[in-house]
Scaffold this motif. Structure first.
Motif, PDB file in Angstrom:
ATOM      1  N   LEU A 189    -100.913 -60.211 -24.643  1.00  0.00           N
ATOM      2  CA  LEU A 189     -99.468 -60.069 -24.811  1.00  0.00           C
ATOM      3  C   LEU A 189     -99.107 -58.645 -25.243  1.00  0.00           C
ATOM      4  O   LEU A 189     -98.138 -58.064 -24.739  1.00  0.00           O
ATOM      5  CB  LEU A 189     -98.942 -61.086 -25.838  1.00  0.00           C
ATOM      6  CG  LEU A 189     -98.888 -62.541 -25.371  1.00  0.00           C
ATOM      7  CD1 LEU A 189     -98.561 -63.465 -26.537  1.00  0.00           C
ATOM      8  CD2 LEU A 189     -97.887 -62.725 -24.241  1.00  0.00           C
ATOM      9  N   LYS A 190     -99.900 -58.072 -26.149  1.00  0.00           N
ATOM     10  CA  LYS A 190     -99.642 -56.697 -26.584  1.00  0.00           C
ATOM     11  C   LYS A 190     -99.772 -55.717 -25.423  1.00  0.00           C
ATOM     12  O   LYS A 190     -98.952 -54.817 -25.258  1.00  0.00           O
ATOM     13  CB  LYS A 190    -100.593 -56.294 -27.713  1.00  0.00           C
ATOM     14  CG  LYS A 190    -100.158 -56.796 -29.045  1.00  0.00           C
ATOM     15  CD  LYS A 190    -100.943 -56.139 -30.157  1.00  0.00           C
ATOM     16  CE  LYS A 190    -100.391 -56.655 -31.450  1.00  0.00           C
ATOM     17  NZ  LYS A 190    -100.335 -55.695 -32.484  1.00  0.00           N
TER      18      LYS A 190
ATOM     19  N   HIS B 213     -96.869 -55.837 -23.320  1.00  0.00           N
ATOM     20  CA  HIS B 213     -95.626 -55.624 -24.068  1.00  0.00           C
ATOM     21  C   HIS B 213     -94.728 -56.859 -23.983  1.00  0.00           C
ATOM     22  O   HIS B 213     -93.530 -56.767 -23.702  1.00  0.00           O
ATOM     23  CB  HIS B 213     -94.874 -54.379 -23.581  1.00  0.00           C
ATOM     24  CG  HIS B 213     -95.699 -53.141 -23.647  1.00  0.00           C
ATOM     25  ND1 HIS B 213     -95.999 -52.512 -24.824  1.00  0.00           N
ATOM     26  CD2 HIS B 213     -96.322 -52.421 -22.665  1.00  0.00           C
ATOM     27  CE1 HIS B 213     -96.763 -51.452 -24.580  1.00  0.00           C
ATOM     28  NE2 HIS B 213     -96.977 -51.379 -23.278  1.00  0.00           N
TER      29      HIS B 213
ATOM     30  N   ASN C 169     -93.825 -60.914 -25.757  1.00  0.00           N
ATOM     31  CA  ASN C 169     -93.925 -61.789 -26.912  1.00  0.00           C
ATOM     32  C   ASN C 169     -93.987 -63.237 -26.409  1.00  0.00           C
ATOM     33  O   ASN C 169     -93.908 -63.490 -25.200  1.00  0.00           O
ATOM     34  CB  ASN C 169     -92.774 -61.562 -27.895  1.00  0.00           C
ATOM     35  CG  ASN C 169     -91.413 -61.807 -27.276  1.00  0.00           C
ATOM     36  OD1 ASN C 169     -91.240 -62.697 -26.457  1.00  0.00           O
ATOM     37  ND2 ASN C 169     -90.431 -61.007 -27.676  1.00  0.00           N
TER      38      ASN C 169
ATOM     39  N   THR D 156     -91.863 -65.657 -26.641  1.00  0.00           N
ATOM     40  CA  THR D 156     -90.630 -66.088 -25.973  1.00  0.00           C
ATOM     41  C   THR D 156     -90.626 -65.639 -24.515  1.00  0.00           C
ATOM     42  O   THR D 156     -90.301 -66.419 -23.615  1.00  0.00           O
ATOM     43  CB  THR D 156     -89.395 -65.535 -26.718  1.00  0.00           C
ATOM     44  OG1 THR D 156     -89.417 -66.036 -28.057  1.00  0.00           O
ATOM     45  CG2 THR D 156     -88.110 -65.943 -26.028  1.00  0.00           C
TER      46      THR D 156
ATOM     47  N   ARG E 254     -90.731 -72.582 -25.669  1.00  0.00           N
ATOM     48  CA  ARG E 254     -91.355 -71.625 -26.577  1.00  0.00           C
ATOM     49  C   ARG E 254     -92.231 -72.342 -27.600  1.00  0.00           C
ATOM     50  O   ARG E 254     -93.306 -71.885 -27.940  1.00  0.00           O
ATOM     51  CB  ARG E 254     -90.281 -70.794 -27.291  1.00  0.00           C
ATOM     52  CG  ARG E 254     -90.901 -69.684 -28.116  1.00  0.00           C
ATOM     53  CD  ARG E 254     -89.966 -69.138 -29.177  1.00  0.00           C
ATOM     54  NE  ARG E 254     -90.588 -68.049 -29.892  1.00  0.00           N
ATOM     55  CZ  ARG E 254     -91.565 -68.189 -30.790  1.00  0.00           C
ATOM     56  NH1 ARG E 254     -92.070 -69.367 -31.051  1.00  0.00           N
ATOM     57  NH2 ARG E 254     -92.062 -67.139 -31.405  1.00  0.00           N
TER      58      ARG E 254
ATOM     59  N   SER F 279     -96.123 -71.639 -28.136  1.00  0.00           N
ATOM     60  CA  SER F 279     -96.552 -71.206 -29.460  1.00  0.00           C
ATOM     61  C   SER F 279     -97.676 -72.102 -29.990  1.00  0.00           C
ATOM     62  O   SER F 279     -98.670 -71.609 -30.535  1.00  0.00           O
ATOM     63  CB  SER F 279     -95.368 -71.214 -30.425  1.00  0.00           C
ATOM     64  OG  SER F 279     -95.775 -70.812 -31.702  1.00  0.00           O
TER      65      SER F 279
END
Length: 139
Positions: free
Chosen positions: A85-86, A89, A91, A93, A103, A107
């Motif tokens: 995810l990083k 870029h 998140n 959502t 979400r 999660s």
């Protein structure tokens, strides 16, 4: 394919009815959310505290036994998702929007609390993750 209901789950459901309670009342009685208690009873919750929650349910209802622990994504896989995810870029959502999944569900999966093979496979494809979510030999 329909998931088989465990004997413990059947016993808990019967005891709730016999005590003229709702699952919401049971949850309030043991200090957990309805969602968490329902997930434990239905075999969809595998957080490390599932046993503690089941024991509290047993104490209130007079039931015995524990739910079968379900497979959940490994810590290594969850860390790979966080890194992926990083790199993209993104998140949680944004991931949920791309996969068209709630979400909360995403999660729970990426935090190692819930397993859904289709969603895991979709996450793996989107983030180019090659680590298996549940390593062979894990129960």
């Amino acid at each position: 394919m329909k998931k088989e209901t465990s004997q413990w789950s059947k016993d808990v459901r019967k005891a709730v009815i016999d005590k003229d309670m709702t699952l919401k009342q049971l949850a309030e009685n043991i200090g957990y959310s309805f969602t968490t208690v329902s997930a434990v009873i239905n075999g969809r919750y595998s957080n490390a505290s599932y046993q503690e929650i089941a024991e509290k349910i047993n104490k209130v209802l007079g039931t015995k036994g524990l739910p079968k622990r379900i497979n959940t994504p490994s810590d290594e896989w969850c860390a790979s998702v966080a890194a992926g995810l990083k790199l993209k870029h993104m998140n949680v959502t944004q991931l949920s929007e791309k996969l068209n999944v709630s979400r909360d569900r995403i999660s729970s999966i990426v935090n190692g609390k819930l397993m859904d093979e289709k969603i895991v496979n979709d996450i793996n494809k989107l983030l180019n993750i090659e680590i298996p979510a549940v390593p062979s030999g894990d129960d």
